[in-house]
Design a protein around this motif. Sequence first.
Motif, mmCIF file in Angstrom:
data_model
loop_
_atom_site.group_PDB
_atom_site.id
_atom_site.type_symbol
_atom_site.label_atom_id
_atom_site.label_comp_id
_atom_site.label_asym_id
_atom_site.label_seq_id
_atom_site.Cartn_x
_atom_site.Cartn_y
_atom_site.Cartn_z
ATOM 1 N N UNK A 263 0.796 -1.232 0.000
ATOM 2 C CA UNK A 263 0.000 0.000 0.000
ATOM 3 C C UNK A 263 0.825 1.277 0.000
ATOM 4 N N UNK A 264 2.062 1.209 0.474
ATOM 5 C CA UNK A 264 2.876 2.418 0.532
ATOM 6 C C UNK A 264 2.192 3.490 1.356
ATOM 7 N N UNK A 265 2.090 4.676 0.810
ATOM 8 C CA UNK A 265 1.484 5.809 1.521
ATOM 9 C C UNK A 265 -0.039 5.778 1.492
ATOM 10 N N UNK A 266 -0.614 4.762 0.876
ATOM 11 C CA UNK A 266 -2.065 4.622 0.884
ATOM 12 C C UNK A 266 -2.779 5.535 -0.082
ATOM 13 N N UNK A 267 -2.202 5.692 -1.244
ATOM 14 C CA UNK A 267 -2.751 6.611 -2.236
ATOM 15 C C UNK A 267 -4.225 6.354 -2.538
ATOM 16 N N UNK A 268 -4.650 5.100 -2.550
ATOM 17 C CA UNK A 268 -6.032 4.774 -2.900
ATOM 18 C C UNK A 268 -6.935 4.587 -1.680
ATOM 19 N N UNK A 269 -6.368 4.584 -0.484
ATOM 20 C CA UNK A 269 -7.132 4.232 0.715
ATOM 21 C C UNK A 269 -8.331 5.146 0.956
ATOM 22 N N UNK A 270 -8.112 6.442 1.041
ATOM 23 C CA UNK A 270 -9.221 7.362 1.331
ATOM 24 C C UNK A 270 -10.284 7.317 0.236
ATOM 25 N N UNK A 271 -9.848 7.152 -0.990
ATOM 26 C CA UNK A 271 -10.792 7.099 -2.100
ATOM 27 C C UNK A 271 -11.639 5.831 -2.048
ATOM 28 N N UNK A 272 -11.009 4.687 -1.819
ATOM 29 C CA UNK A 272 -11.699 3.405 -1.911
ATOM 30 C C UNK A 272 -12.497 3.055 -0.661
ATOM 31 N N UNK A 273 -12.062 3.469 0.502
ATOM 32 C CA UNK A 273 -12.696 3.071 1.767
ATOM 33 C C UNK A 273 -14.213 3.276 1.811
ATOM 34 N N UNK B 95 3.202 3.648 8.442
ATOM 35 C CA UNK B 95 2.895 4.592 9.520
ATOM 36 C C UNK B 95 2.284 5.870 8.948
ATOM 37 N N UNK B 96 2.877 6.385 7.872
ATOM 38 C CA UNK B 96 2.324 7.572 7.224
ATOM 39 C C UNK B 96 0.890 7.308 6.784
ATOM 40 N N UNK B 97 0.662 6.162 6.161
ATOM 41 C CA UNK B 97 -0.663 5.771 5.690
ATOM 42 C C UNK B 97 -1.658 5.758 6.845
ATOM 43 N N UNK B 98 -1.294 5.105 7.929
ATOM 44 C CA UNK B 98 -2.225 4.961 9.052
ATOM 45 C C UNK B 98 -2.472 6.295 9.769
ATOM 46 N N UNK B 99 -1.465 7.145 9.852
ATOM 47 C CA UNK B 99 -1.665 8.467 10.456
ATOM 48 C C UNK B 99 -2.558 9.328 9.574
ATOM 49 N N UNK B 100 -2.361 9.221 8.294
ATOM 50 C CA UNK B 100 -3.123 10.013 7.329
ATOM 51 C C UNK B 100 -4.609 9.665 7.375
ATOM 52 N N UNK B 101 -4.914 8.400 7.614
ATOM 53 C CA UNK B 101 -6.306 7.933 7.571
ATOM 54 C C UNK B 101 -6.824 7.520 8.943
ATOM 55 N N UNK B 102 -6.203 8.045 9.993
ATOM 56 C CA UNK B 102 -6.654 7.776 11.343
ATOM 57 C C UNK B 102 -8.117 8.185 11.473
ATOM 58 N N UNK B 103 -8.914 7.320 12.041
ATOM 59 C CA UNK B 103 -10.319 7.641 12.246
ATOM 60 C C UNK B 103 -11.240 7.084 11.178
ATOM 61 N N UNK B 104 -10.703 6.648 10.053
ATOM 62 C CA UNK B 104 -11.538 5.975 9.050
ATOM 63 C C UNK B 104 -11.605 4.515 9.483
ATOM 64 N N UNK B 105 -12.737 4.132 10.009
ATOM 65 C CA UNK B 105 -12.852 2.869 10.738
ATOM 66 C C UNK B 105 -12.722 1.615 9.881
#
Length: 107
Positions: A46-56, A73-83
């Motif tokens: 996933x790396x920095x989670x480029x698709x995470x916020x979009x796909x979640x 860590x960057x990915x998880x901090x960036x999307x903290x709170x998206x359950x």
Amino acid sequence: MEHDWAPNFIRAIEQPLKPLAETFLAEQACLLKLGEKEHLVLDAGCGAGRMARFLAPHVKQLVCIDDNKEMLLYNMQRYWGILNIAGVFGESTKTGFPDQTFDVTFS
């Protein structure tokens, strides 16, 4: 400085050049066709989670796995709170998840 390339990679994702941004949009469109609200999805490497916020918002659960602690860590901090986003540290080829756990896997 094991991963001194990580900050540059993150900047490239957050502020992509136009051709790269167009590629990201095409990738998003493709993933939307594959993901459904009841799907369990694996982002392998996933790396920095480029698709995470979009796909979640479009899937039941998104599991992001990466073997680079700094990027995860960057990915998880960036999307903290998206359950429905979970981060896993490890190799994407050796996840420890049973076969057929995920409805969709992408990298």
